[in-house]
Design an enzyme around this catalytic site. Structure first.
Site, PDB file in Angstrom:
ATOM      1  N   ASP A  25     -53.134  40.463 -14.323  1.00 44.21           N
ATOM      2  CA  ASP A  25     -51.976  39.630 -14.036  1.00 44.21           C
ATOM      3  C   ASP A  25     -50.960  40.527 -13.320  1.00 44.21           C
ATOM      4  OD1 ASP A  25     -50.076  37.414 -14.344  1.00 44.21           O
ATOM      5  OD2 ASP A  25     -49.136  38.706 -15.849  1.00 44.21           O
ATOM      6  N   ASP A  62     -46.903  39.667 -12.881  1.00 42.50           N
ATOM      7  CA  ASP A  62     -45.601  39.663 -13.549  1.00 42.50           C
ATOM      8  C   ASP A  62     -45.740  40.062 -15.011  1.00 42.50           C
ATOM      9  OD1 ASP A  62     -43.708  38.989 -11.579  1.00 42.50           O
ATOM     10  OD2 ASP A  62     -44.229  36.881 -11.698  1.00 42.50           O
ATOM     11  N   LYS A  94     -53.180  28.978 -15.014  1.00 42.59           N
ATOM     12  CA  LYS A  94     -53.383  29.426 -16.387  1.00 42.59           C
ATOM     13  C   LYS A  94     -52.669  28.466 -17.346  1.00 42.59           C
ATOM     14  CE  LYS A  94     -53.067  34.169 -14.621  1.00 42.59           C
ATOM     15  NZ  LYS A  94     -52.295  35.435 -14.629  1.00 42.59           N
TER      16      LYS A  94
END
Length: 212
Positions: free
Chosen positions: A11, A13, A135
């Site tokens: 991922d 962030d 997600k």
């Protein structure tokens, strides 16, 4: 047990880029401008696409304007971005063809975030505009595995948010979570929970030693 010699899917962030100050500032500003509850938004937004979060908290006639305002504010906030401690060293230790990024943000914005944090942009980056379902759906992680030519079971997902942890598990991948934005209890669905991103290599090597 993590796979031996895995492909690693990150991922962005909260996992590679410390964007917490920017995210909080942007959501609080748009919430104030459009009359929404900033704290309620911040409790739900991590790891999920803006296009999914905005309709949950803003009036339908305002959705397009809110999304445009978010992009404007985020594009102007590069000075608030930093690499997560350990990210530069970890990425430098990986062969470029062995890792990818899977993000809930738009591709142009997230490429800019990596560059603002002085991190490499991977050859495989699956972003919000590349998938139909964000997600916790596994679509993004499965797409990254295909692009790398990797079996999902040979991949390790590195995440910081519950939605991303769920996406990795649903993709059939080993999931390592880092407690940069959530508590260990909130990340309990992960296979392993780490206090620091820098601990990832040691955790995977330790598991490999136990396997041997």
């Amino acid at each position: 047990m993590p796979p031996a010699d895995p492909w690693v899917l990150f991922d962005i962030d909260g996992t590679l880029v410390d964007s917490s100050r920017l995210i909080v500032r942007v959501w609080r500003q748009v919430a104030a401008e459009f009359g929404a509850d900033a704290e309620a938004i911040l409790a739900e937004c991590h790891g999920r696409r803006d296009a999914e979060i905005v309709p949950m908290f803003f009036r339908a006639p305002d959705v397009a304007a809110v999304l445009a305002r978010i992009q404007e504010l985020e594009a102007a906030g590069g000075d608030l971005l930093r690499p997560v401690p350990g990210a530069p060293e970890l990425l430098a230790s990986l062969a470029p063809e062995r890792w990818a990024a899977v993000t809930s943000g738009p591709s142009g914005l997230m490429t800019g975030r990596l560059r603002a944090a002085r991190l490499p942009v991977p050859a495989v980056l699956v972003a919000a505009d590349h998938v139909e379902r964000g997600k916790p759906d596994p679509e993004g992680y499965l797409a990254a595995a295909r692009a790398l030519g990797a079996d999902p079971g040979a991949c390790v997902v590195v995440e910081d948010a519950p939605a991303g942890v769920a996406a990795g598990r649903r993709a059939g991948m080993f999931v390592a979570a880092v407690t940069t934005t959530h508590t260990p209890g909130q990340l309990e669905g992960a296979d392993v929970v780490l206090d620091r991103l820098a601990d990832l290599g040691e955790a995977l090597a330790g598991a490999a030693d136990r396997r041997a």
